[in-house]
Design an enzyme around this catalytic site. Structure first.
Site, PDB file in Angstrom:
ATOM      1  N   CYS A   1      34.644 -97.148  31.679  1.00 23.90           N
ATOM      2  CA  CYS A   1      34.121 -98.392  31.102  1.00 23.90           C
ATOM      3  C   CYS A   1      33.849 -98.240  29.613  1.00 23.90           C
ATOM      4  O   CYS A   1      33.370 -97.211  29.154  1.00 23.90           O
ATOM      5  CB  CYS A   1      32.799 -98.754  31.766  1.00 23.90           C
ATOM      6  SG  CYS A   1      32.991 -99.594  33.318  1.00 23.90           S
TER       7      CYS A   1
ATOM      8  N   ARG B   1      36.690-102.263  40.745  1.00 21.99           N
ATOM      9  CA  ARG B   1      36.418-100.823  40.641  1.00 21.99           C
ATOM     10  C   ARG B   1      35.146-100.458  41.394  1.00 21.99           C
ATOM     11  O   ARG B   1      35.009 -99.335  41.866  1.00 21.99           O
ATOM     12  CB  ARG B   1      36.250-100.421  39.168  1.00 21.99           C
ATOM     13  CG  ARG B   1      37.540-100.447  38.375  1.00 21.99           C
ATOM     14  CD  ARG B   1      37.317 -99.898  36.984  1.00 21.99           C
ATOM     15  NE  ARG B   1      36.485 -98.703  37.079  1.00 21.99           N
ATOM     16  CZ  ARG B   1      35.580 -98.333  36.177  1.00 21.99           C
ATOM     17  NH1 ARG B   1      35.394 -99.043  35.097  1.00 21.99           N
ATOM     18  NH2 ARG B   1      34.868 -97.239  36.355  1.00 21.99           N
TER      19      ARG B   1
ATOM     20  N   ASP C   1      29.757 -83.688  25.629  1.00 22.03           N
ATOM     21  CA  ASP C   1      29.213 -82.440  25.074  1.00 22.03           C
ATOM     22  C   ASP C   1      28.238 -81.745  26.031  1.00 22.03           C
ATOM     23  O   ASP C   1      28.248 -80.516  26.158  1.00 22.03           O
ATOM     24  CB  ASP C   1      28.535 -82.705  23.722  1.00 22.03           C
ATOM     25  CG  ASP C   1      27.483 -83.810  23.805  1.00 22.03           C
ATOM     26  OD1 ASP C   1      27.737 -84.817  24.489  1.00 22.03           O
ATOM     27  OD2 ASP C   1      26.408 -83.662  23.196  1.00 22.03           O
TER      28      ASP C   1
ATOM     29  N   ARG D   1      30.081 -92.448  25.009  1.00 24.72           N
ATOM     30  CA  ARG D   1      30.072 -91.621  26.219  1.00 24.72           C
ATOM     31  C   ARG D   1      30.741 -90.255  26.029  1.00 24.72           C
ATOM     32  O   ARG D   1      31.787 -89.959  26.609  1.00 24.72           O
ATOM     33  CB  ARG D   1      30.716 -92.380  27.380  1.00 24.72           C
ATOM     34  CG  ARG D   1      29.976 -93.657  27.699  1.00 24.72           C
ATOM     35  CD  ARG D   1      30.558 -94.363  28.880  1.00 24.72           C
ATOM     36  NE  ARG D   1      29.979 -93.928  30.133  1.00 24.72           N
ATOM     37  CZ  ARG D   1      30.257 -94.492  31.297  1.00 24.72           C
ATOM     38  NH1 ARG D   1      31.095 -95.488  31.363  1.00 24.72           N
ATOM     39  NH2 ARG D   1      29.693 -94.065  32.404  1.00 24.72           N
TER      40      ARG D   1
ATOM     41  N   ASP E   1      22.738 -99.770  35.173  1.00 22.80           N
ATOM     42  CA  ASP E   1      23.807-100.439  35.916  1.00 22.80           C
ATOM     43  C   ASP E   1      23.369-101.784  36.496  1.00 22.80           C
ATOM     44  O   ASP E   1      24.191-102.498  37.086  1.00 22.80           O
ATOM     45  CB  ASP E   1      24.321 -99.535  37.052  1.00 22.80           C
ATOM     46  CG  ASP E   1      25.233 -98.437  36.535  1.00 22.80           C
ATOM     47  OD1 ASP E   1      25.564 -98.458  35.341  1.00 22.80           O
ATOM     48  OD2 ASP E   1      25.615 -97.566  37.327  1.00 22.80           O
TER      49      ASP E   1
ATOM     50  N   LYS F   1      29.560 -96.180  45.416  1.00 22.45           N
ATOM     51  CA  LYS F   1      30.678 -95.655  44.620  1.00 22.45           C
ATOM     52  C   LYS F   1      30.270 -94.389  43.873  1.00 22.45           C
ATOM     53  O   LYS F   1      30.990 -93.390  43.878  1.00 22.45           O
ATOM     54  CB  LYS F   1      31.131 -96.714  43.606  1.00 22.45           C
ATOM     55  CG  LYS F   1      32.106 -96.182  42.585  1.00 22.45           C
ATOM     56  CD  LYS F   1      32.463 -97.198  41.533  1.00 22.45           C
ATOM     57  CE  LYS F   1      31.542 -97.211  40.344  1.00 22.45           C
ATOM     58  NZ  LYS F   1      31.793 -96.230  39.295  1.00 22.45           N
ATOM     59  N   ASN F   2      29.085 -94.426  43.242  1.00 23.22           N
ATOM     60  CA  ASN F   2      28.696 -93.307  42.380  1.00 23.22           C
ATOM     61  C   ASN F   2      28.320 -92.046  43.151  1.00 23.22           C
ATOM     62  O   ASN F   2      28.107 -90.999  42.559  1.00 23.22           O
ATOM     63  CB  ASN F   2      27.541 -93.716  41.453  1.00 23.22           C
ATOM     64  CG  ASN F   2      28.025 -94.628  40.338  1.00 23.22           C
ATOM     65  OD1 ASN F   2      29.218 -94.921  40.230  1.00 23.22           O
ATOM     66  ND2 ASN F   2      27.096 -95.089  39.505  1.00 23.22           N
TER      67      ASN F   2
HETATM   68  C1  UD1 Z   1      26.813 -92.403  35.375  1.00 23.54           C
HETATM   69  C2  UD1 Z   1      27.232 -93.524  36.292  1.00 23.54           C
HETATM   70  C3  UD1 Z   1      27.097 -94.864  35.572  1.00 23.54           C
HETATM   71  C4  UD1 Z   1      25.691 -95.037  35.032  1.00 23.54           C
HETATM   72  C5  UD1 Z   1      25.254 -93.817  34.222  1.00 23.54           C
HETATM   73  C6  UD1 Z   1      23.793 -93.859  33.812  1.00 23.54           C
HETATM   74  C7  UD1 Z   1      28.871 -92.669  37.846  1.00 23.54           C
HETATM   75  C8  UD1 Z   1      30.289 -92.629  38.277  1.00 23.54           C
HETATM   76  N1  UD1 Z   1      28.606 -93.318  36.711  1.00 23.54           N
HETATM   77  O1  UD1 Z   1      27.676 -92.405  34.251  1.00 23.54           O
HETATM   78  O2  UD1 Z   1      27.392 -95.892  36.519  1.00 23.54           O
HETATM   79  O3  UD1 Z   1      25.642 -96.165  34.191  1.00 23.54           O
HETATM   80  O4  UD1 Z   1      25.455 -92.602  34.974  1.00 23.54           O
HETATM   81  O5  UD1 Z   1      22.981 -94.003  34.932  1.00 23.54           O
HETATM   82  O6  UD1 Z   1      27.995 -92.145  38.512  1.00 23.54           O
HETATM   83  N2  UD1 Z   1      25.755 -88.396  27.222  1.00 23.54           N
HETATM   84  C9  UD1 Z   1      25.933 -87.575  26.141  1.00 23.54           C
HETATM   85  N3  UD1 Z   1      26.673 -86.436  26.315  1.00 23.54           N
HETATM   86  C10 UD1 Z   1      27.233 -86.116  27.518  1.00 23.54           C
HETATM   87  C11 UD1 Z   1      27.033 -86.972  28.615  1.00 23.54           C
HETATM   88  C12 UD1 Z   1      26.285 -88.120  28.445  1.00 23.54           C
HETATM   89  O7  UD1 Z   1      25.445 -87.823  25.038  1.00 23.54           O
HETATM   90  O8  UD1 Z   1      27.886 -85.074  27.612  1.00 23.54           O
HETATM   91  C13 UD1 Z   1      24.960 -89.640  27.063  1.00 23.54           C
HETATM   92  C14 UD1 Z   1      25.790 -90.904  27.311  1.00 23.54           C
HETATM   93  O9  UD1 Z   1      26.506 -91.286  26.158  1.00 23.54           O
HETATM   94  C15 UD1 Z   1      24.720 -91.887  27.704  1.00 23.54           C
HETATM   95  C16 UD1 Z   1      23.703 -91.009  28.443  1.00 23.54           C
HETATM   96  O10 UD1 Z   1      23.987 -89.677  28.067  1.00 23.54           O
HETATM   97  O11 UD1 Z   1      24.134 -92.416  26.541  1.00 23.54           O
HETATM   98  C17 UD1 Z   1      23.759 -91.125  29.959  1.00 23.54           C
HETATM   99  O12 UD1 Z   1      25.089 -90.939  30.398  1.00 23.54           O
HETATM  100  P1  UD1 Z   1      25.436 -90.294  31.822  1.00 23.54           P
HETATM  101  O13 UD1 Z   1      24.192 -90.242  32.627  1.00 23.54           O
HETATM  102  O14 UD1 Z   1      26.173 -89.023  31.581  1.00 23.54           O
HETATM  103  O15 UD1 Z   1      26.408 -91.386  32.426  1.00 23.54           O
HETATM  104  P2  UD1 Z   1      27.717 -91.144  33.291  1.00 23.54           P
HETATM  105  O16 UD1 Z   1      27.591 -89.907  34.093  1.00 23.54           O
HETATM  106  O17 UD1 Z   1      28.901 -91.320  32.425  1.00 23.54           O
END
Ligand code: UD1
Length: 430
Positions: free
Chosen positions: A126, A409, A134, A131, A317, A22-23
């Site tokens: 989720c 999902r 920034d 999340r 995950d 999926k990811n």
């Molecule tokens: C993706 C995956 C999710 C997985 C996660 C971490 C998909 C569709 N989803 O989610 O299944 O659990 O990676 O492996 O691929 N953060 C910030 N600022 C930002 C972005 C992220 O502070 O702009 C923080 C988040 O709050 C979190 C950490 O960075 O604490 C990691 O998040 P991120 O790797 O971005 O997760 P997703 O891309 O949302």
């Protein structure tokens, strides 16, 4: 609303075909916005999130067909999608759509790259922490994007002539921000360097597909990506890589119930940290041609400690499923969640089944109990739902998992795959 009923106590034996990830499928579908040619994706899993993203892309102007869709097709083949974004007629991704699935926010980068403007709602997805986005926005600003926030929307534009290559150094690793900036940089003028990029296998899969489309990317599968922008991308044919989280989930289910299952199509190099931990706990893992054999006989498992980390560390995950695997293991196992601050919602639900878990801050301690009992439980997020299924498989009596839409999902036909291996599990549709 569908529910899943599980009567626990059966071992799992047989073969489970692992679906496309999926990811990876989601950002690959989004990559089709970068070209007016057709992007063909094979092995796309049939999941609710994929359908939702299809609707979002259609709204932007993507013509999206599923080739040879017929009932009874082997799950190993997945679906073949043809995505053609000849013209982008709408650069807005509305709240009603983006709020349902966080990954749809990643349309921002490619829309900026190709159309030089985008209006994208802040995301949902989720409920596993705040999340923020920034890092996505700061990264895109380094490529010249002008960004404003207005009424819950990100309004972004490029200077005249489009995005310009730049240096992005992420202060922390983010999968989504890496996807968004990579998908933007491939059409930016000049060179972009992304430092401290996420190196999850799904990012490598997207980068490889972009290279087939004509992008110039160095450092694939590392934390430093160097991209030379090109003026346009072409169509390509790409096969989505196997889902390491699905594979890890079934591996942990077998470890919990006992039995012997071949995970067909699973790639062990994407799951090394989880497999190492399972071996440490006493599970037998054999890497075979075309998949992974997971075996657990009568021997008792040992407690282990785990901390979630970006790839190649233990994936967040799989944290909930790992916890479920340890519920009956004598002694105390420890889980530290370092990626998301609110990813223990499954704890309360597992405790309804009789689990002994104490949580303090980012750490949970699981003390093995003699038995779990079936209960009514509520799925709270995608991966947490899978932990409730594993709990149900080992609990005495019947477990009903409510709010199965979370599971749908990200897990393709989970009840079919498990019942083919001997689980007593059925979907109750209303
Ligand atoms: C993706 C995956 C999710 C997985 C996660 C971490 C998909 C569709 N989803 O989610 O299944 O659990 O990676 O492996 O691929 N953060 C910030 N600022 C930002 C972005 C992220 O502070 O702009 C923080 C988040 O709050 C979190 C950490 O960075 O604490 C990691 O998040 P991120 O790797 O971005 O997760 P997703 O891309 O949302």
């Amino acid at each position: 609303m569908d529910r899943i009923k599980i009567t626990g106590g059966q071992q799992l034996n047989g073969t489970i075909a692992i679906s496309g990830a999926k990811n990876a499928a989601l950002p690959l579908m989004i990559a089709s916005l970068l070209t007016s040619d057709t992007l063909t994706l094979k092995n796309v899993p049939n999941l609710a999130d994929v359908g939702q993203l299809g609707r979002i892309l259609r709204n932007h102007g993507t013509d999206f067909t599923i080739a040879g869709k017929r009932p009874g097709k082997s799950p190993m083949q997945g679906e073949t999608f043809h995505l053609t974004s000849r013209d982008i007629w709408d650069t807005t991704a509305p709240y009603e759509m983006v709020s349902k699935m966080r990954a749809s926010f990643w349309v921002l980068g490619p829309l900026l790259g190709r159309e030089h403007k985008a209006r994208v709602s802040l995301p949902g997805g989720c409920a596993i922490g705040t999340r923020p986005v920034d890092l996505h926005l700061e990264g895109l600003k380094k490529l010249g994007a002008k960004i404003e926030l207005e009424d819950g929307y990100v309004i972004a534009r490029t200077p005249r002539g489009g995005l310009k290559g730049g240096k992005i150094t992420f202060p922390l690793i983010s999968v989504g921000a890496t996807h968004n900036c990579l998908l933007a940089a491939v059409l930016a003028r000049g060179e972009t360097l992304i430092e401290n990029a996420a190196a999850e296998p799904e990012i490598g899969d997207v980068a490889r597909c972009l290279v087939k489309m004509g992008a110039k990317i160095e450092g694939i599968d590392t934390h430093t990506l160097k991209i030379q922008g090109v003026t346009q991308l072409e169509g390509a044919v790409h096969t989505v890589l196997p889902d390491r989280i699905e594979a890890g989930t079934y591996a942990m289910a077998v470890a919990a119930t006992g039995g012997d299952v071949f995970l067909e199509g699973a790639d062990p190099t994407h799951l090394q940290s989880a497999l190492d931990l399972m071996v440490e706990a006493g599970v037998t893992i054999k890497i075979k041609k075309g998949g992974i054999q997971v075996t657990r006989g009568k021997e008792a498992l040992k407690p282990v400690q785990v901390e979630t980390q970006p790839f190649p560390g233990f994936p967040t995950d799989l944290q909930a499923q790992f916890m479920a695997m340890m519920l009956l293991v004598k002694g105390t196992s420890t889980v530290r969640e370092t990626i998301f601050e609110n990813r223990f919602m499954h704890v309360a639900e597992l405790m309804r089944m009789g689990a002994d878990i104490s949580q303090s801050g980012d750490t949970a301690q699981i003390t093995g109990v003699d038995e779990l009992h079936g209960a009514q439980v509520m799925a709270t997020d995608l991966r947490a739902s899978a932990s409730l299924v594993i709990g149900g498989l080992v609990a005495k009596g019947d477990t009903i998992v409510n709010r199965v839409y979370h599971l749908d999902r990200g897990f393709e036909r989970i009840e079919e795959k498990l019942s083919a291996c001997g689980a007593i599990i059925e979907r109750l549709s209303e």
